[in-house]
Design an enzyme around this catalytic site. Structure first.
Site, PDB file in Angstrom:
ATOM      1  N   TYR A  66       4.541  10.542   4.485  1.00  0.00           N
ATOM      2  CA  TYR A  66       3.359   9.786   4.077  1.00  0.00           C
ATOM      3  C   TYR A  66       2.532  10.460   2.989  1.00  0.00           C
ATOM      4  CZ  TYR A  66       3.395   5.439   6.584  1.00  0.00           C
ATOM      5  OH  TYR A  66       3.704   4.158   6.964  1.00  0.00           O
ATOM      6  N   TRP A 121       0.847  -1.207   0.000  1.00  0.00           N
ATOM      7  CA  TRP A 121       0.000   0.000   0.000  1.00  0.00           C
ATOM      8  C   TRP A 121       0.883   1.259   0.000  1.00  0.00           C
ATOM      9  CZ3 TRP A 121      -0.188   3.992   3.534  1.00  0.00           C
ATOM     10  CH2 TRP A 121      -1.277   4.861   3.442  1.00  0.00           C
ATOM     11  N   HIS A 122       2.073   1.130   0.612  1.00  0.00           N
ATOM     12  CA  HIS A 122       2.955   2.295   0.701  1.00  0.00           C
ATOM     13  C   HIS A 122       3.569   2.690  -0.630  1.00  0.00           C
ATOM     14  CE1 HIS A 122       2.819   1.145   4.977  1.00  0.00           C
ATOM     15  NE2 HIS A 122       2.957   2.442   5.176  1.00  0.00           N
ATOM     16  N   GLY A 123       3.680   1.749  -1.541  1.00  0.00           N
ATOM     17  CA  GLY A 123       4.269   2.128  -2.816  1.00  0.00           C
ATOM     18  C   GLY A 123       4.625   0.927  -3.648  1.00  0.00           C
TER      19      GLY A 123
END
Lengths: 482, 319
Positions: A479, A327-329
């Site tokens: 974020y 989800w972060h990248g």
């Protein structure tokens, strides 16, 4: 227009006065102002993708409306699938297309087949990961009849674009925010003062701690080839603190700004570095994302896999944490970060202690030795996983790990500004003392007003001095990139 | 609400007072260690030079990177290198020379790419803390050409300015307090900063990026166009040339640099050379991607002489 920038302060002051002095008599006007302010805030960052935000809101509003009207479950499910497909599809397209292309190419390159496909020039729309999750939860909850959709289009659009949480969360569910948008808000002095304290502390964490640590960690991670293991280990430790102060600082400010306009939004951090197990850590770190995934991914998965016993649970956890990672990248480093955290859960699942919360007595000044050891173990595990999170490539992460595990670990660290260590220790001690509060600056137990004001004043002056002495780079929040 | 706003106002006023009282009370002696102290002498050079003359404007890439004597000898014209450092910001640098521009002068701007930047808090354009030091301690008339937007921008440097002012005012350590004279000795009579020419190189990392968000500051072109009109109205000529940039720094930023180049050229400004022409080998740089060694200064000066030849011929013909 970052929370820590002058344009935002000007924007918020104007917004605050319009909100409480001009539009306060009419709820609809107040909500319209929230929507207009949120779109203005978004456009200041990047107006190009405003259409996507509006499109996402329009689609989900319509889907929610028709899902509630649908008389049979099949229609509801079809509408839900459309919503999920559109939400996840846009996330995959904007965030992961190039990741899939490059992974595909390199997989074939490994077997000496050259594939002539090029990556696409796609810009990542700001906040897409956050507002997509917000709208998805809206549809899921309507589908399960946990929540009745609103017919007020302004309220719904404001929920999706609510500016304090638009770019980096917390990821509030519709159940939290929409009822507050439908209700008349009254200014509350106590809440507003507490909100100011929380904003002040968030700013302090971001500007004084995170931004200063960022300069050191960037330097260490950029030059990892030439640095001994000791410096890299210290760099990883600094990065963990930087991540925490950056993101929790942002969340504190988001919560504070929301409270100033009468909203209570989800808490995102609960002193995670004092966790005694990795399971507790994830209940306290980026709580809104963890709760979201627990509800909509982990729980259905673990139910689906329950026939497989502990193996099913392990699989569900690993999938859940890997999704958190990615989800972060779009990078294998994030996949490995999530996977590693998933693996950390295995001993807890096997021992049956995953859901056990070893609470430390809130009145105790110091933890017991075993509590301290548990906290330290968890902290080290978290730090280790952050190597993958911070590295640009998997090979960089492994290279850093190799260096940390080498004899150079006992060398004296270089270029690592060791004076940060006592600062961090004091910071963690203060956090420990205030761990039972909603945020560290809840210091109403200090009876002397002058002392309280003195503390606020010292923090504020320190922030100003650091802002003023900054290296003039725009220190964005980590974020916001996700 | 009233109580809340009163408390916020009291807190803000108290903090503002905390910084503003010492801001006006303590002179910032920090400049005594600094090349900023040269500014009044540069004004004298400008005032004393006869026209037509060549005036150079820029940051440290010009102050540290030019052999003005060679240019003066080549063209038999007086040369004044007004540059000190990027810290002053392009806006101030340009406004600072305006009163001295006369008929027949050639004004050459060679700003670092950061001067054109929209992000990085626009400091390369609007100025850094050093500009506060200059207008409050070294050259007070400079306050008159700082506009409101610039004051708002500079206000954020006040807290740190105050801390350094207090520190330097209270410090009694003579070794820390160099004299203005020692700072001034670093410049030659043309205004070139030359003491580093004989010093050893200091290892440094190439510049990663000159512009945070790859956007040209929207105020740059209007300012330069206005300045160009002013220069033309005085019967003088303005030209813009690229700064010298270390090869590896250039490679890291070529996309953005090309963008700046085309935007400046397309706006009709007299940007007379290609940026790549001033991309020099890494070995010619001293301690920063813009700071040349003596050998680098010679190469850059020759390039400038070549680039100015047409401009000077045209200016002489006009005369």
């Amino acid at each position: 227009m970052s929370f820590n920038s002058l344009p935002f302060i000007v924007f918020f002051v104007v917004f605050f006065f319009l909100y409480w002095f001009i539009f306060h008599r009419n709820l609809k006007f107040q909500n319209l102002l929230i929507l207009a302010g949120s779109y203005f805030f978004y456009c200041w960052w990047d107006w190009h993708f405003l259409f996507l935000l509006i499109l996402n809101s329009s689609l989900n509003y319509a889907l929610g409306y028709y899902m509630a009207k649908a008389t049979n479950q099949r229609t509801k499910s079809i509408l839900l699938y459309i919503g999920v497909l559109a939400g996840v599809g846009s996330l995959v397209y904007f965030k992961y297309t190039n990741f899939f292309i490059t992974s595909f190419i390199s997989a074939f390159e490994k077997i000496h087949i050259i594939i002539n496909i090029h990556t696409i020039n796609i810009a990542l729309p700001l906040g897409i990961s956050f507002y997509t999750f917000r709208t998805l939860s809206y549809l899921f909850d309507i589908n399960k009849e946990k929540f009745k959709p609103t017919s007020d289009i302004v309220v719904f659009f404001s929920f999706v674009a609510f500016f304090p949480c638009l770019l980096a969360g917390p990821i509030d569910k519709a159940q939290t925010l929409i009822p507050q948008l439908l209700k008349k808000r009254e200014f509350n002095y106590e809440k507003a003062v507490d909100a100011m304290r929380q904003i002040l502390y968030g700013l302090f964490k971001k500007i004084v701690i995170a931004d200063n640590l960022a300069q050191v960690t960037n330097n260490i991670f950029d030059n990892y080839h030439h640095l001994p293991g000791s410096t890299l280990a210290l760099g990883v430790f600094y990065y963990s603190i930087e991540m925490y102060t950056d993101f929790s600082g942002y969340s504190d400010m988001a919560i504070g700004f929301a409270r100033l306009i009468g909203f209570d939004i989800t808490k995102n951090f609960n002193f995670p570095f004092f966790s005694q197990s990795i399971a507790e850590y994830w209940r306290k770190w980026h709580m809104s994302l963890t709760k979201w995934l627990t509800e909509y991914l982990f729980t259905p998965l673990s139910i689906a896999l329950r026939d497989y016993g502990k193996m099913g649970l392990i699989l569900a956890i690993i999938i859940n944490l890997t999704v958190i990672g990615i989800w972060h990248g779009a990078n294998w480093t994030f996949v490995l970060f999530g996977l590693l955290h998933g693996i950390y859960f295995i001993p807890l699942i096997l021992k049956g202690t995953m859901n056990k919360n070893k609470k430390i007595d809130p009145d105790k000044l110091l933890p017991s030795f075993s509590e301290f050891v548990n906290m330290l173990k968890t902290f080290i595990l978290v730090n280790f996983a952050f190597i993958f999170f911070r590295s640009d490539t998997v090979s960089q992460a492994f290279s850093i790990i190799r260096r940390i595990c080498s004899i150079s670990l006992i060398q004296f660290p270089q270029n690592s500004k060791p004076y940060f260590i006592p600062v961090i220790i004091v910071f963690l001690l203060v956090e420990w003392i205030q761990r039972n509060k909603q945020h560290v600056l809840q210091i109403e137990n200090i009876k002397q007003g002058s002392l309280r004001w003195g503390i606020y004043f010292v923090l504020f002056v320190t922030i100003l001095i650091f802002v003023s002495a900054g290296d003039q780079t725009n220190n964005g929040f980590i974020y916001v990139k996700f | 609400m009233k109580k809340f706003l009163t408390k916020i106002a009291a807190f803000t006023l108290l903090t503002t007072a905390l910084f503003l009282i010492p801001f006006f009370y303590f002179p910032n002696l920090m400049y005594q260690n600094s090349i900023l102290a040269e500014l009044p002498d540069k004004h004298k050079m400008l005032a004393q030079s006869t026209s037509p003359k060549i005036i150079f404007i820029g940051g440290s890439n010009v102050s540290m990177g030019l052999n003005s004597e060679k240019i003066a000898d080549t063209y038999h014209l007086p040369v004044v290198n007004t540059s000190i450092a990027l810290w002053l910001g392009l806006k101030f640098m340009v406004n600072d020379v305006k009163p001295y521009i006369k008929k027949g002068d050639i004004v050459v701007i060679s700003g670092e790419y950061n001067c054109y930047d929209e992000s990085l808090n626009e400091a390369g354009f609007e100025g850094y803390e050093a500009l506060l030091t200059v207008v409050f301690n070294i050259f007070p008339p400079g306050k008159s050409y700082i506009d409101n937007k610039q004051w708002i921008h500079l206000a954020k440097f006040i807290p740190h300015y105050v801390i350094s002012a207090i520190r330097y005012s209270l410090l009694n350590n003579d070794s820390e307090r160099l004299t203005v004279e020692s700072a001034k000795k670093e410049f030659n009579k043309y205004g070139d900063l030359y003491t580093h020419w004989k010093q050893p190189k200091i290892p440094f990392k190439p510049e990663e990026k000159c512009m945070g968000n790859e956007k040209l500051n929207p105020d740059v072109i209007p300012l330069l166009k206005k300045f160009n009109n002013y220069v033309l109205s005085k019967g003088a000529t303005l030209v813009l040339i690229p700064p010298p940039l270390q090869d590896s720094s250039y490679q890291n930023q070529y996309y953005v640099i090309n963008k700046i180049e085309s935007q400046l050229k397309n706006s009709g400004l007299p940007f007379i050379a290609k940026t790549s022409r001033y991309e020099l080998n890494d070995k010619y740089f001293n301690d920063l991607g813009y700071h040349l060694t003596k050998a680098g200064v010679d190469i850059r000066t020759d390039l400038v002489i070549e680039d100015l030849s047409k401009v000077i011929t045209a200016a002489k013909t006009r005369k």
